[in-house]
Enzyme design. Structure first.
Site, PDB file in Angstrom:
ATOM      1  N   GLU A  93      13.937   7.119 -46.982  1.00  0.00           N
ATOM      2  CA  GLU A  93      14.076   6.488 -48.285  1.00  0.00           C
ATOM      3  C   GLU A  93      15.542   6.166 -48.568  1.00  0.00           C
ATOM      4  O   GLU A  93      16.439   6.885 -48.133  1.00  0.00           O
ATOM      5  CB  GLU A  93      13.515   7.420 -49.367  1.00  0.00           C
ATOM      6  CG  GLU A  93      12.004   7.577 -49.218  1.00  0.00           C
ATOM      7  CD  GLU A  93      11.369   8.567 -50.178  1.00  0.00           C
ATOM      8  OE1 GLU A  93      10.178   8.408 -50.462  1.00  0.00           O
ATOM      9  OE2 GLU A  93      12.047   9.504 -50.638  1.00  0.00           O
ATOM     10  N   CYS A 117      18.266  24.042 -47.574  1.00  0.00           N
ATOM     11  CA  CYS A 117      18.751  24.342 -48.919  1.00  0.00           C
ATOM     12  C   CYS A 117      17.517  24.560 -49.800  1.00  0.00           C
ATOM     13  O   CYS A 117      16.624  23.711 -49.837  1.00  0.00           O
ATOM     14  CB  CYS A 117      19.596  23.193 -49.450  1.00  0.00           C
ATOM     15  SG  CYS A 117      20.986  22.816 -48.365  1.00  0.00           S
ATOM     16  N   CYS A 120      16.142  21.777 -52.461  1.00  0.00           N
ATOM     17  CA  CYS A 120      16.075  20.356 -52.109  1.00  0.00           C
ATOM     18  C   CYS A 120      14.727  20.001 -51.490  1.00  0.00           C
ATOM     19  O   CYS A 120      14.252  20.684 -50.578  1.00  0.00           O
ATOM     20  CB  CYS A 120      17.199  20.024 -51.128  1.00  0.00           C
ATOM     21  SG  CYS A 120      17.199  18.289 -50.612  1.00  0.00           S
TER      22      CYS A 120
HETATM   23  N1  SAH Z   1      23.014  16.758 -46.660  1.00  0.00           N
HETATM   24  C1  SAH Z   1      24.048  16.128 -47.436  1.00  0.00           C
HETATM   25  C2  SAH Z   1      23.597  14.808 -48.027  1.00  0.00           C
HETATM   26  C3  SAH Z   1      22.522  14.914 -49.093  1.00  0.00           C
HETATM   27  S1  SAH Z   1      23.246  14.537 -50.624  1.00  0.00           S
HETATM   28  C4  SAH Z   1      24.547  17.083 -48.495  1.00  0.00           C
HETATM   29  O1  SAH Z   1      23.972  18.155 -48.625  1.00  0.00           O
HETATM   30  O2  SAH Z   1      25.544  16.784 -49.155  1.00  0.00           O
HETATM   31  C5  SAH Z   1      22.081  15.060 -51.765  1.00  0.00           C
HETATM   32  C6  SAH Z   1      22.724  15.828 -52.896  1.00  0.00           C
HETATM   33  O3  SAH Z   1      21.723  16.253 -53.827  1.00  0.00           O
HETATM   34  C7  SAH Z   1      23.418  17.090 -52.402  1.00  0.00           C
HETATM   35  O4  SAH Z   1      24.575  17.305 -53.129  1.00  0.00           O
HETATM   36  C8  SAH Z   1      22.386  18.140 -52.740  1.00  0.00           C
HETATM   37  O5  SAH Z   1      22.933  19.425 -52.821  1.00  0.00           O
HETATM   38  C9  SAH Z   1      21.849  17.637 -54.045  1.00  0.00           C
HETATM   39  N2  SAH Z   1      20.515  18.148 -54.381  1.00  0.00           N
HETATM   40  C10 SAH Z   1      19.569  18.582 -53.546  1.00  0.00           C
HETATM   41  N3  SAH Z   1      18.467  18.964 -54.225  1.00  0.00           N
HETATM   42  C11 SAH Z   1      18.732  18.752 -55.530  1.00  0.00           C
HETATM   43  C12 SAH Z   1      17.976  18.906 -56.723  1.00  0.00           C
HETATM   44  N4  SAH Z   1      16.737  19.371 -56.686  1.00  0.00           N
HETATM   45  N5  SAH Z   1      18.562  18.559 -57.890  1.00  0.00           N
HETATM   46  C13 SAH Z   1      19.817  18.067 -57.919  1.00  0.00           C
HETATM   47  N6  SAH Z   1      20.580  17.880 -56.820  1.00  0.00           N
HETATM   48  C14 SAH Z   1      20.039  18.224 -55.644  1.00  0.00           C
END
Ligand code: SAH
Length: 350
Positions: A93, A117, A120
């Site tokens: 996506e 994580c 996520c």
């Molecule tokens: N893997 C990379 C790129 C993904 S960026 C990274 O971790 O940076 C996606 C962003 O959204 C990251 O900062 C992640 O921590 C954040 N994220 C993930 N799940 C989330 C959620 N449920 N609510 C808000 N932010 C979230």
């Protein structure tokens, strides 16, 4: 019969070598490269500045692969989410995020993600494979076209914040950015590109050594090991001290400010010591902090912290001279917000 090669897997110098071996002048590589990248040509037949014979020869030897926007969803706030079908049928996506001043493309670098994580949604898909440079590039082209068609405005920014961990697909992500920024590609300024990482300290330093010209964001979420390791498994191998060293290294080599992404959750990182640890971390290297709203991914589990706590984060960061922005989510109604990309509609597709 030998399988045809993907011509877009070749670098420009590999293309030059190829034309040399078939006795064509060097400038053919330039012409074809521009067709493949700048003009997103879908076939050799349309490469009108090449002879018919040469077009037929290329056609016999190579294929031009392209991704396809399989499904497009529009949010009530204008955000667009594309479900993109790769040429092996897998889906990733990407998201177009419009604001008054900008149109940002948020692109994926992997099919699924191998990190886990706990907050996520992408983490719930297993990582299936890395994207190729052209698959990353084409997501940007699709969004650039949507920006022009639906908003009458150019694409201004690109963030590698879609599915996957870009630093785990290091070479292909850098190759895609090389073409996105090249005059023979999209000619975008690297200053308008941000790569976001979960925090792989060694590879953050490698980016600095490779003298990349784009921006770096770190998904920090906590500057305390005991908290960060609980919510982000990767922290065990990349503890906060290593991240601090990596951001200092990055700043020393590139002179560019870092961005830290940070969600504040109730009972996870909403204590005074969490704020103090973040402020201390921010003093390591020039940076700004984006406090992101939490986008729930399931019924239970994490909860957004009390707004007063977020305000207290902002107050203390500002007091220490650090810019902190509270980011509202975009595209929540179509599961296009941070952490929500999970191919939810895949099953509904034909
Ligand atoms: N893997 C990379 C790129 C993904 S960026 C990274 O971790 O940076 C996606 C962003 O959204 C990251 O900062 C992640 O921590 C954040 N994220 C993930 N799940 C989330 C959620 N449920 N609510 C808000 N932010 C979230």
């Amino acid at each position: 019969m030998q399988e045809k090669r993907d011509i877009r897997a070749l670098t420009k110098s590999q293309l030059e070598d190829y034309f040399k071996t078939i006795g064509e002048p060097r400038f053919r590589a330039q012409q074809v490269y521009e067709w493949l990248w700048q003009k997103s040509a879908q076939s050799f037949a349309g490469m009108t500045n090449l002879s018919k014979e040469l077009r037929a020869k290329l056609q016999a030897e190579f294929v031009i692969n392209h991704i396809r926007v399989d499904q497009m969803q529009r949010s009530s706030d204008g955000t667009i989410k594309n479900a993109v079908k790769l040429y092996d049928g897998k889906i990733v996506e990407s998201v177009l995020i419009p604001t008054d001043k900008r149109i940002t493309a948020c692109v994926s670098s992997q099919v699924g993600c191998s990190l886990d994580c706990s907050f996520c949604a992408t983490a719930q898909l297993k990582r299936m494979r890395n994207l190729k440079p052209d698959e990353i590039y084409d997501q940007v082209v699709a969004i650039k076209n949507e920006a022009e068609n639906f908003f009458g405005r150019p694409l201004t920014n690109i963030v590698f914040m879609g599915m996957g961990e870009p630093l785990m697909n290091y070479n292909n992500v850098l190759a895609a950015i090389e073409r996105i920024t090249s005059e023979e590609g999209l000619g975008m300024s690297p200053k308008r590109i941000t790569l976001s990482t979960v925090g792989l300290a060694k590879l953050m330093k490698k980016l600095a050594d490779d003298e990349v010209k784009f921006n770096l964001a770190l998904s920090l979420h906590s500057a305390r090991d005991e908290v960060r390791s609980q919510i982000m498994n990767i922290n065990k191998a990349n503890p906060v001290a290593d991240l601090a060293e990596a951001v200092q290294y990055w700043y020393a080599k590139t002179g560019r400010k870092l961005t830290y992404e940070y969600v504040v959750w109730k009972d996870v990182n909403d204590k005074p010591q969490d704020i103090a640890a973040l402020v201390a971390f921010c003093r390591k290297a020039p940076c700004k902090v984006n406090l992101i709203e939490y986008n729930p991914i399931s019924e239970e589990g994490y909860q957004q912290a009390d707004p007063a706590v977020v305000e207290e984060y902002v107050r203390q960061l500002n007091q220490a001279g650090i810019t902190a922005t509270v980011r509202r989510s975009r595209g929540k109604d179509i599961d296009a917000a941070c952490g929500q990309l999970a191919n939810k509609n895949e099953l509904q597709q034909v």
